[in-house]
Design an enzyme around this catalytic site. Structure first.
Site, PDB file in Angstrom:
ATOM      1  N   SER A   1      26.927  31.102  63.756  1.00 45.97           N
ATOM      2  CA  SER A   1      26.346  32.417  63.476  1.00 45.97           C
ATOM      3  C   SER A   1      27.444  33.432  63.196  1.00 45.97           C
ATOM      4  CB  SER A   1      25.512  32.894  64.663  1.00 45.97           C
ATOM      5  OG  SER A   1      25.180  34.250  64.477  1.00 45.97           O
TER       6      SER A   1
ATOM      7  N   HIS B   1      24.745  30.562  59.728  1.00 51.64           N
ATOM      8  CA  HIS B   1      23.562  31.246  60.251  1.00 51.64           C
ATOM      9  C   HIS B   1      23.765  32.755  60.120  1.00 51.64           C
ATOM     10  CE1 HIS B   1      20.035  31.423  62.988  1.00 51.64           C
ATOM     11  NE2 HIS B   1      20.635  32.487  63.529  1.00 51.64           N
TER      12      HIS B   1
ATOM     13  N   ASP C   1      22.118  36.419  60.829  1.00 49.01           N
ATOM     14  CA  ASP C   1      21.109  37.129  61.612  1.00 49.01           C
ATOM     15  C   ASP C   1      20.802  38.476  60.986  1.00 49.01           C
ATOM     16  OD1 ASP C   1      20.629  35.348  63.914  1.00 49.01           O
ATOM     17  OD2 ASP C   1      22.778  35.630  64.257  1.00 49.01           O
TER      18      ASP C   1
ATOM     19  N   MET D   1      18.804  41.763  61.301  1.00 49.18           N
ATOM     20  CA  MET D   1      18.098  42.543  62.337  1.00 49.18           C
ATOM     21  C   MET D   1      17.861  43.954  61.825  1.00 49.18           C
ATOM     22  SD  MET D   1      20.254  41.493  65.728  1.00 49.18           S
ATOM     23  CE  MET D   1      20.865  39.823  66.005  1.00 49.18           C
TER      24      MET D   1
ATOM     25  N   HIS E   1      18.099  34.009  59.415  1.00 48.91           N
ATOM     26  CA  HIS E   1      17.194  34.209  60.551  1.00 48.91           C
ATOM     27  C   HIS E   1      16.761  35.669  60.534  1.00 48.91           C
ATOM     28  CE1 HIS E   1      16.885  34.311  65.263  1.00 48.91           C
ATOM     29  NE2 HIS E   1      15.711  34.449  64.669  1.00 48.91           N
TER      30      HIS E   1
ATOM     31  N   MET F   1      15.114  38.669  61.937  1.00 51.56           N
ATOM     32  CA  MET F   1      14.566  39.329  63.133  1.00 51.56           C
ATOM     33  C   MET F   1      14.161  40.735  62.713  1.00 51.56           C
ATOM     34  SD  MET F   1      17.333  37.842  65.781  1.00 51.56           S
ATOM     35  CE  MET F   1      18.370  37.426  64.382  1.00 51.56           C
TER      36      MET F   1
ATOM     37  N   MET G   1      14.113  30.224  70.288  1.00 50.83           N
ATOM     38  CA  MET G   1      15.159  31.118  70.793  1.00 50.83           C
ATOM     39  C   MET G   1      15.463  30.765  72.249  1.00 50.83           C
ATOM     40  SD  MET G   1      16.066  33.053  68.326  1.00 50.83           S
ATOM     41  CE  MET G   1      17.248  33.969  69.336  1.00 50.83           C
TER      42      MET G   1
ATOM     43  N   ASP H   1      18.799  28.525  69.317  1.00 51.85           N
ATOM     44  CA  ASP H   1      19.659  29.667  68.964  1.00 51.85           C
ATOM     45  C   ASP H   1      19.760  30.598  70.160  1.00 51.85           C
ATOM     46  OD1 ASP H   1      20.952  31.797  67.784  1.00 51.85           O
ATOM     47  OD2 ASP H   1      19.291  32.355  66.460  1.00 51.85           O
TER      48      ASP H   1
HETATM   49  C1  DX5 Z   1      20.660  36.377  68.604  1.00 52.13           C
HETATM   50  C2  DX5 Z   1      20.905  35.675  67.309  1.00 52.13           C
HETATM   51  C3  DX5 Z   1      21.823  34.532  67.431  1.00 52.13           C
HETATM   52  C4  DX5 Z   1      23.203  34.887  67.906  1.00 52.13           C
HETATM   53  C5  DX5 Z   1      23.656  33.735  68.751  1.00 52.13           C
HETATM   54  O1  DX5 Z   1      19.507  37.120  68.531  1.00 52.13           O
HETATM   55  O2  DX5 Z   1      19.707  35.190  66.740  1.00 52.13           O
HETATM   56  O3  DX5 Z   1      21.898  33.789  66.233  1.00 52.13           O
HETATM   57  O4  DX5 Z   1      24.127  35.091  66.882  1.00 52.13           O
HETATM   58  O5  DX5 Z   1      24.875  34.064  69.315  1.00 52.13           O
HETATM   59  P1  DX5 Z   1      25.464  33.262  70.561  1.00 52.13           P
HETATM   60  O6  DX5 Z   1      25.641  31.853  70.131  1.00 52.13           O
HETATM   61  O7  DX5 Z   1      26.741  33.970  70.830  1.00 52.13           O
HETATM   62  O8  DX5 Z   1      24.459  33.403  71.671  1.00 52.13           O
HETATM   63 ZN    ZN Z   2      19.926  33.789  65.038  1.00 53.69          ZN
END
Ligand code: DX5
Ligand code: ZN
Length: 219
Positions: A8, A32, A34, A36, A65, A67, A136, A174
């Site tokens: 990620s 990956h 993220d 948000m 991903h 969110m 998650m 994740d």
């Molecule tokens: C959190 C994200 C993850 C995050 C994971 O909401 O969806 O993808 O980057 O990070 P680590 O592996 O550090 O928990």
């Molecule tokens: Zn993620």
């Protein structure tokens, strides 16, 4: 069930994304990303323009991903831009069947994500629409959080449902996935592992990916 590792970039240096992607090239199966929106989760990261730039800068397939609220509106755009996989949240999608189909129609793998407290069983009938189920293992929003063991029984149950439906759907975990927790996830039946801090806080991210793959394969 081949093990795949998806570092990620949330834990990478956002000012140097192309270089950060290059650090895991040849080792990572996916990058990956993220997305948000500060509404679905209490954090704000990046959107389509940055994903488009990253797609131009790396040959590693991109695993988006989302969110965000209203993923039904935004998800197909990420697939059209060239993301290899686009994941929307069950808690946010109002028309998940239409959206999952739109993601596939745009040429990407369709992903469906569940927060830690969201049960998998109500979604069994949706499995034919899903290429990857994301469970998650932290509350979404931030990297570097502690892995939630409470999700592991759901991973086991999700694996059983997937096998019942032919076994082709990938099962991604994740959040808090690390050298310490990845074997538990693999034992429970996960086969795609997102790791942010465990990869990008390491001195050698490529070596960290190799190590995670080894642990997930040899449990
Ligand atoms: C959190 C994200 C993850 C995050 C994971 O909401 O969806 O993808 O980057 O990070 P680590 O592996 O550090 O928990
Ligand atoms: Zn993620």
């Amino acid at each position: 069930m081949a093990v795949q590792i998806s570092p990620s970039i949330l834990s990478a240096d956002f000012a140097r994304l192309a270089d950060e992607a290059a650090r895991v090239e040849g080792e990572a199966d996916w990058l990956h990303v993220d997305v948000m929106d500060n509404h679905f989760v209490p954090n704000l990261t990046l959107g389509l323009p940055v994903v488009e730039a990253l797609l131009r800068a790396t040959s590693i397939p991109v695993d988006c991903h989302l969110m965000i609220e209203d993923p039904d509106r935004w998800a197909p755009g990420y697939a059209e831009a060239g993301a290899g996989s686009v994941t929307v949240h069950a808690e946010a999608a109002k028309a998940p069947v239409r959206t999952l189909r739109a993601i596939r129609a745009a040429g990407a793998r369709s992903g469906f994500a569940l927060n830690p407290a969201t049960a998998v069983e109500p979604y069994e009938d949706l499995l034919p629409e899903i290429d990857m189920l994301l469970l998650m293992t932290v509350e979404p929003g931030f990297g570097g959080q502690r892995f939630l063991d409470v999700v592991l029984p759901k991973v086991t149950r999700a694996r059983a449902l997937i096998e019942k439906h032919g076994g082709e759907i990938w099962l991604q975990v994740d959040g808090g996935v690390s050298a310490e927790t990845i074997e538990r996830c693999a034992t429970a039946g996960a086969d795609v592992f997102v790791a942010g801090n465990a990869v990008y806080a390491a001195a050698d991210p490529a070596e960290a990916v190799r190590r995670l793959r080894e642990l997930a394969t040899g449990f």
